[in-house]
Design a protein around this motif. Structure first.
Motif, PDB file in Angstrom:
ATOM      1  N   SER A   1      63.599  11.208 -14.203  1.00 38.61           N
ATOM      2  CA  SER A   1      64.068  10.283 -13.190  1.00 38.61           C
ATOM      3  C   SER A   1      65.592  10.288 -13.140  1.00 38.61           C
ATOM      4  O   SER A   1      66.268  10.359 -14.156  1.00 38.61           O
ATOM      5  CB  SER A   1      63.564   8.883 -13.508  1.00 38.61           C
ATOM      6  N   LYS A   2      66.139  10.191 -11.941  1.00 41.13           N
ATOM      7  CA  LYS A   2      67.586  10.130 -11.778  1.00 41.13           C
ATOM      8  C   LYS A   2      68.124   8.728 -11.997  1.00 41.13           C
ATOM      9  O   LYS A   2      69.313   8.536 -12.186  1.00 41.13           O
ATOM     10  CB  LYS A   2      67.979  10.620 -10.380  1.00 41.13           C
ATOM     11  N   LYS A   3      67.270   7.706 -11.953  1.00 44.51           N
ATOM     12  CA  LYS A   3      67.720   6.327 -12.117  1.00 44.51           C
ATOM     13  C   LYS A   3      67.904   6.021 -13.602  1.00 44.51           C
ATOM     14  O   LYS A   3      67.029   6.262 -14.409  1.00 44.51           O
ATOM     15  CB  LYS A   3      66.731   5.363 -11.482  1.00 44.51           C
ATOM     16  N   ILE A   4      69.059   5.466 -13.918  1.00 44.58           N
ATOM     17  CA  ILE A   4      69.394   5.143 -15.300  1.00 44.58           C
ATOM     18  C   ILE A   4      68.616   3.929 -15.788  1.00 44.58           C
ATOM     19  O   ILE A   4      68.181   3.876 -16.935  1.00 44.58           O
ATOM     20  CB  ILE A   4      70.916   4.881 -15.442  1.00 44.58           C
ATOM     21  N   ASP A   5      68.407   2.931 -14.913  1.00 44.90           N
ATOM     22  CA  ASP A   5      67.797   1.671 -15.357  1.00 44.90           C
ATOM     23  C   ASP A   5      66.408   1.847 -15.944  1.00 44.90           C
ATOM     24  O   ASP A   5      66.007   1.067 -16.797  1.00 44.90           O
ATOM     25  CB  ASP A   5      67.790   0.635 -14.240  1.00 44.90           C
ATOM     26  N   VAL A   6      65.657   2.867 -15.543  1.00 43.96           N
ATOM     27  CA  VAL A   6      64.325   3.067 -16.110  1.00 43.96           C
ATOM     28  C   VAL A   6      64.400   3.671 -17.503  1.00 43.96           C
ATOM     29  O   VAL A   6      63.415   3.684 -18.230  1.00 43.96           O
ATOM     30  CB  VAL A   6      63.424   3.939 -15.194  1.00 43.96           C
ATOM     31  N   ARG A   7      65.556   4.143 -17.894  1.00 42.44           N
ATOM     32  CA  ARG A   7      65.730   4.777 -19.200  1.00 42.44           C
ATOM     33  C   ARG A   7      66.362   3.842 -20.238  1.00 42.44           C
ATOM     34  O   ARG A   7      66.437   4.173 -21.400  1.00 42.44           O
ATOM     35  CB  ARG A   7      66.609   6.020 -19.066  1.00 42.44           C
ATOM     36  N   ILE A   8      66.876   2.703 -19.813  1.00 40.02           N
ATOM     37  CA  ILE A   8      67.551   1.778 -20.724  1.00 40.02           C
ATOM     38  C   ILE A   8      66.672   0.554 -20.933  1.00 40.02           C
ATOM     39  O   ILE A   8      66.318  -0.139 -19.991  1.00 40.02           O
ATOM     40  CB  ILE A   8      68.932   1.369 -20.167  1.00 40.02           C
ATOM     41  N   GLU A   9      66.343   0.296 -22.190  1.00 38.89           N
ATOM     42  CA  GLU A   9      65.453  -0.809 -22.528  1.00 38.89           C
ATOM     43  C   GLU A   9      66.244  -2.074 -22.848  1.00 38.89           C
ATOM     44  O   GLU A   9      67.441  -2.030 -23.103  1.00 38.89           O
ATOM     45  CB  GLU A   9      64.599  -0.412 -23.740  1.00 38.89           C
ATOM     46  N   ASN A  10      65.522  -3.185 -22.863  1.00 38.04           N
ATOM     47  CA  ASN A  10      66.062  -4.481 -23.302  1.00 38.04           C
ATOM     48  C   ASN A  10      67.294  -4.921 -22.507  1.00 38.04           C
ATOM     49  O   ASN A  10      68.289  -5.345 -23.074  1.00 38.04           O
ATOM     50  CB  ASN A  10      66.415  -4.447 -24.795  1.00 38.04           C
ATOM     51  N   THR A  11      67.226  -4.797 -21.194  1.00 37.03           N
ATOM     52  CA  THR A  11      68.337  -5.241 -20.364  1.00 37.03           C
ATOM     53  C   THR A  11      68.003  -6.566 -19.694  1.00 37.03           C
ATOM     54  O   THR A  11      66.837  -6.895 -19.486  1.00 37.03           O
ATOM     55  CB  THR A  11      68.699  -4.210 -19.281  1.00 37.03           C
ATOM     56  N   ARG A 133      73.168  17.729 -13.966  1.00 35.59           N
ATOM     57  CA  ARG A 133      72.865  16.381 -13.453  1.00 35.59           C
ATOM     58  C   ARG A 133      71.616  15.817 -14.118  1.00 35.59           C
ATOM     59  O   ARG A 133      71.542  14.635 -14.444  1.00 35.59           O
ATOM     60  CB  ARG A 133      72.708  16.430 -11.922  1.00 35.59           C
ATOM     61  N   ALA A 134      70.631  16.651 -14.362  1.00 35.46           N
ATOM     62  CA  ALA A 134      69.396  16.204 -15.011  1.00 35.46           C
ATOM     63  C   ALA A 134      69.618  15.869 -16.486  1.00 35.46           C
ATOM     64  O   ALA A 134      68.917  15.017 -17.046  1.00 35.46           O
ATOM     65  CB  ALA A 134      68.322  17.270 -14.861  1.00 35.46           C
ATOM     66  N   LEU A 135      70.580  16.499 -17.115  1.00 37.07           N
ATOM     67  CA  LEU A 135      70.869  16.233 -18.531  1.00 37.07           C
ATOM     68  C   LEU A 135      71.519  14.868 -18.746  1.00 37.07           C
ATOM     69  O   LEU A 135      71.339  14.243 -19.784  1.00 37.07           O
ATOM     70  CB  LEU A 135      71.798  17.316 -19.095  1.00 37.07           C
ATOM     71  N   ILE A 136      72.293  14.413 -17.775  1.00 38.35           N
ATOM     72  CA  ILE A 136      73.094  13.203 -17.955  1.00 38.35           C
ATOM     73  C   ILE A 136      72.238  11.953 -18.186  1.00 38.35           C
ATOM     74  O   ILE A 136      72.481  11.228 -19.159  1.00 38.35           O
ATOM     75  CB  ILE A 136      74.100  13.037 -16.794  1.00 38.35           C
ATOM     76  N   LYS A 142      69.483   8.718 -24.686  1.00 41.29           N
ATOM     77  CA  LYS A 142      69.628   9.038 -26.100  1.00 41.29           C
ATOM     78  C   LYS A 142      70.727   8.186 -26.744  1.00 41.29           C
ATOM     79  O   LYS A 142      70.569   7.661 -27.846  1.00 41.29           O
ATOM     80  CB  LYS A 142      69.980  10.524 -26.226  1.00 41.29           C
ATOM     81  N   ILE A 143      71.850   8.054 -26.045  1.00 44.81           N
ATOM     82  CA  ILE A 143      72.969   7.254 -26.539  1.00 44.81           C
ATOM     83  C   ILE A 143      72.547   5.798 -26.693  1.00 44.81           C
ATOM     84  O   ILE A 143      72.806   5.161 -27.724  1.00 44.81           O
ATOM     85  CB  ILE A 143      74.186   7.388 -25.603  1.00 44.81           C
TER      86      ILE A 143
END
Length: 165
Positions: A1-11, A133-136, A142-143
């Motif tokens: 997914s290109k959207k960051i919010d689906v990859r960051i938990e506990n927000t 772009r897909a790696l970012i 991961k960070i």
């Protein structure tokens, strides 16, 4: 997914009124992240550490405490929620990014040994551009998984820019 919010938990999402202030200046998230580090923290220590006038620090802290972003615990100010997130389509997202990039520009002349500034305009194939772009988002995920369990000892800012010129 290109959207960051689906990859960051506990927000935590903030209401529009709080967003309009919180994302208007780096000071709000700067203070909130600073008070997550070992304290004790009060108006004077925060103002001194972040090089912010005492009256501005006091006003920002009042806002952060009133809106549940910081709290007073055992006589010291600390953060109340771990992570906020601003959707990429928010009216405040450009201001938020600009605030932190301006802060990075202010820090560049200080040449601190732990700072890293990297700029690399480049020519590359469309395929390679799409691969990068897909790696970012994966890198960001991961960070954030490393940041989550890490004790708050220092305050850093990661600005990651990737765009076609």
């Amino acid at each position: 997914s290109k959207k960051i919010d689906v990859r960051i938990e506990n927000t935590t999402s903030l209401n529009e009124e709080v967003k309009s202030v919180f994302y208007s200046n780096w000071i709000y998230s700067g203070i909130r992240n600073y008070v997550a580090t070992p304290g004790p923290h009060d108006v004077l220590s925060i103002a001194h550490a972040l090089h912010i006038p005492k009256n501005i620090t006091a006003d920002a802290l009042q806002f952060l405490i009133q809106n549940g972003l910081c709290k007073i615990q055992k006589g010291s100010i600390t953060y109340a929620i771990k992570r906020t997130h601003l959707d990429s389509d928010s009216a405040y997202v450009n201001t938020h990014h600009t605030n932190w990039r301006n802060k990075a520009i202010q820090n560049m002349p200080l040449k601190k040994s732990n700072d890293l500034f990297f700029t690399s305009p480049m020519s590359l194939s469309e395929e390679t551009a799409q691969e990068i772009r897909a790696l970012i988002p994966a890198l960001i995920q991961k960070i954030m998984k490393k940041v989550e369990p890490s004790p708050s000892e220092k305050v850093y800012c990661l600005n990651l820019d990737w765009f076609e010129i």
